[in-house]
Design an enzyme around this catalytic site. Sequence first.
Site, PDB file in Angstrom:
ATOM      1  CB  SER A  27      12.487  72.061  50.311  1.00  0.00           C
ATOM      2  OG  SER A  27      12.584  71.060  51.299  1.00  0.00           O
ATOM      3  CE1 TYR A  61      15.898  68.915  46.790  1.00  0.00           C
ATOM      4  CE2 TYR A  61      15.740  69.173  49.171  1.00  0.00           C
ATOM      5  CZ  TYR A  61      15.134  69.086  47.930  1.00  0.00           C
ATOM      6  OH  TYR A  61      13.761  69.192  47.828  1.00  0.00           O
TER       7      TYR A  61
HETATM    8  N1  LIG Z   1       9.205  64.837  47.488  1.00  0.00           N
HETATM    9  C1  LIG Z   1       9.526  65.514  48.586  1.00  0.00           C
HETATM   10  O1  LIG Z   1       9.570  64.965  49.697  1.00  0.00           O
HETATM   11  C2  LIG Z   1       9.810  66.988  48.479  1.00  0.00           C
HETATM   12  C3  LIG Z   1       9.864  67.767  49.651  1.00  0.00           C
HETATM   13  C4  LIG Z   1      10.071  69.150  49.543  1.00  0.00           C
HETATM   14  C5  LIG Z   1      10.231  69.729  48.302  1.00  0.00           C
HETATM   15  N2  LIG Z   1      10.179  68.940  47.181  1.00  0.00           N
HETATM   16  C6  LIG Z   1      10.358  69.597  45.884  1.00  0.00           C
HETATM   17  O2  LIG Z   1       9.186  69.376  45.112  1.00  0.00           O
HETATM   18  C7  LIG Z   1       9.522  69.388  43.718  1.00  0.00           C
HETATM   19  C8  LIG Z   1       8.897  68.176  43.039  1.00  0.00           C
HETATM   20  O3  LIG Z   1       9.446  67.017  43.607  1.00  0.00           O
HETATM   21  P1  LIG Z   1       8.764  65.573  43.468  1.00  0.00           P
HETATM   22  O4  LIG Z   1       8.679  65.021  44.835  1.00  0.00           O
HETATM   23  O5  LIG Z   1       7.559  65.629  42.639  1.00  0.00           O
HETATM   24  O6  LIG Z   1       9.969  64.819  42.739  1.00  0.00           O
HETATM   25  P2  LIG Z   1       9.975  63.671  41.649  1.00  0.00           P
HETATM   26  O7  LIG Z   1       8.790  62.799  41.798  1.00  0.00           O
HETATM   27  O8  LIG Z   1      11.327  63.075  41.703  1.00  0.00           O
HETATM   28  O9  LIG Z   1       9.789  64.488  40.284  1.00  0.00           O
HETATM   29  C9  LIG Z   1      10.765  65.390  39.859  1.00  0.00           C
HETATM   30  C10 LIG Z   1      10.350  65.989  38.539  1.00  0.00           C
HETATM   31  O10 LIG Z   1      11.406  66.840  38.091  1.00  0.00           O
HETATM   32  C11 LIG Z   1      11.743  66.474  36.761  1.00  0.00           C
HETATM   33  N3  LIG Z   1      13.154  66.679  36.486  1.00  0.00           N
HETATM   34  C12 LIG Z   1      14.222  66.181  37.171  1.00  0.00           C
HETATM   35  N4  LIG Z   1      15.357  66.525  36.571  1.00  0.00           N
HETATM   36  C13 LIG Z   1      15.022  67.264  35.481  1.00  0.00           C
HETATM   37  C14 LIG Z   1      15.771  67.895  34.441  1.00  0.00           C
HETATM   38  N5  LIG Z   1      17.098  67.834  34.396  1.00  0.00           N
HETATM   39  N6  LIG Z   1      15.094  68.565  33.476  1.00  0.00           N
HETATM   40  C15 LIG Z   1      13.737  68.617  33.496  1.00  0.00           C
HETATM   41  N7  LIG Z   1      12.984  68.047  34.443  1.00  0.00           N
HETATM   42  C16 LIG Z   1      13.619  67.373  35.428  1.00  0.00           C
HETATM   43  C17 LIG Z   1      11.386  64.993  36.685  1.00  0.00           C
HETATM   44  O11 LIG Z   1      11.119  64.602  35.339  1.00  0.00           O
HETATM   45  P3  LIG Z   1      12.095  63.755  34.395  1.00  0.00           P
HETATM   46  O12 LIG Z   1      12.808  62.764  35.255  1.00  0.00           O
HETATM   47  O13 LIG Z   1      11.137  63.177  33.423  1.00  0.00           O
HETATM   48  O14 LIG Z   1      12.987  64.766  33.774  1.00  0.00           O
HETATM   49  C18 LIG Z   1      10.095  64.940  37.487  1.00  0.00           C
HETATM   50  O15 LIG Z   1       9.011  65.303  36.684  1.00  0.00           O
HETATM   51  C19 LIG Z   1      11.054  69.420  43.648  1.00  0.00           C
HETATM   52  O16 LIG Z   1      11.493  70.735  43.392  1.00  0.00           O
HETATM   53  C20 LIG Z   1      11.464  68.996  45.050  1.00  0.00           C
HETATM   54  O17 LIG Z   1      12.736  69.500  45.392  1.00  0.00           O
HETATM   55  C21 LIG Z   1       9.964  67.605  47.243  1.00  0.00           C
END
Ligand SMILES: NC(=O)c1ccc[n+]([C@@H]2O[C@H](COP(=O)([O-])OP(=O)(O)OC[C@H]3O[C@@H](n4cnc5c(N)ncnc54)[C@H](OP(=O)(O)O)[C@@H]3O)[C@@H](O)[C@H]2O)c1
Length: 263
Positions: free
Chosen positions: A137, A150
């Site tokens: 990120s 984070y």
């Molecule tokens: N969204 C943003 O603005 C943003 C910006 C920069 C980087 N990112 C990065 O992008 C990636 C994806 O984020 P997203 O926005 O798609 O987030 P999200 O919609 O909250 O999805 C997160 C995913 O991670 C899984 N997860 C969470 N805890 C887990 C655990 N203990 N074991 C296994 N799976 C787990 C969740 O599935 P379950 O809940 O079903 O386990 C879900 O599939 C992350 O690494 C995040 O840090 C996001």
Amino acid sequence: MQIAGHHALVTGASRGLGEAIARRLAAQGATVTCVARTADALAALADEIDGHALAADLADPAARRDVVARAAAAAGTPVTILVNNAGIDLTGHFADMSADDVERLIAVNVTAPAELARQAVPGMLEAGEGSIVLISSMAGVGVFPGLAVYSATKAALTHLGAGLRADLKGTPIAITVVQTGLITPTDMADSVRSYAPAAASFTRFRQLLPATDVDDLADAVTDAVAAGRRHVRRPRRAGLFPLLTEIPRRMTEILLAGVSPRA
Ligand SMILES: NC(=O)c1ccc[n+]([C@@H]2O[C@H](COP(=O)([O-])OP(=O)(O)OC[C@H]3O[C@@H](n4cnc5c(N)ncnc54)[C@H](OP(=O)(O)O)[C@@H]3O)[C@@H](O)[C@H]2O)c1
């Protein structure tokens, strides 16, 4: 690499960016194993993309043990593309975090990606090809209020990418580090912006860091895997930030040219 015919393991595939990446890799002909905790969402996606579902809490050392081997056994082929996407934010004031919050953030965002990479590398070396993607990120470069731990985990993940590249030099395994600002629409973007100081920070940065569309990013990540690209940085206009922090890592890499990564 040609994505068709590969076995991709995508963590955090139950929703958001992971689901979008899983869909694209499957559309390009990969067999995809979808990993997260929410078993019904995984099963529905695996059914739709003709892949596999593996429900696991990646914060739990017992649950993440042998994840890659179990995925390979179920699909009958080694994992040759690993997308370490699962992540949590737990946005809020540092002083309000519990001990469990701190441990969980580090376990899901750093320990699990490193451990899954450790599990996947031997199979990739044996297969003669591999790709490891780390979804980091822009928060690993600049820090916003409410995101102290984070941001530290994402800085660690970016650095892990450079470390994997150093140790895997000369092997057919490519490392791709993804650095973005907010990704929308996602649950995580909503969660981060529900904390007023973080929301105010993103409003202040909106010209430099406009949100990146989740589907566009999934396309860019899939293209980067196919091309063996080192980085995906979005929005492009903020690309100078990660580039500046990359300079010492890159200089170290250049200065170490000719030093073998293996004893
Ligand atoms: N969204 C943003 O603005 C943003 C910006 C920069 C980087 N990112 C990065 O992008 C990636 C994806 O984020 P997203 O926005 O798609 O987030 P999200 O919609 O909250 O999805 C997160 C995913 O991670 C899984 N997860 C969470 N805890 C887990 C655990 N203990 N074991 C296994 N799976 C787990 C969740 O599935 P379950 O809940 O079903 O386990 C879900 O599939 C992350 O690494 C995040 O840090 C996001």
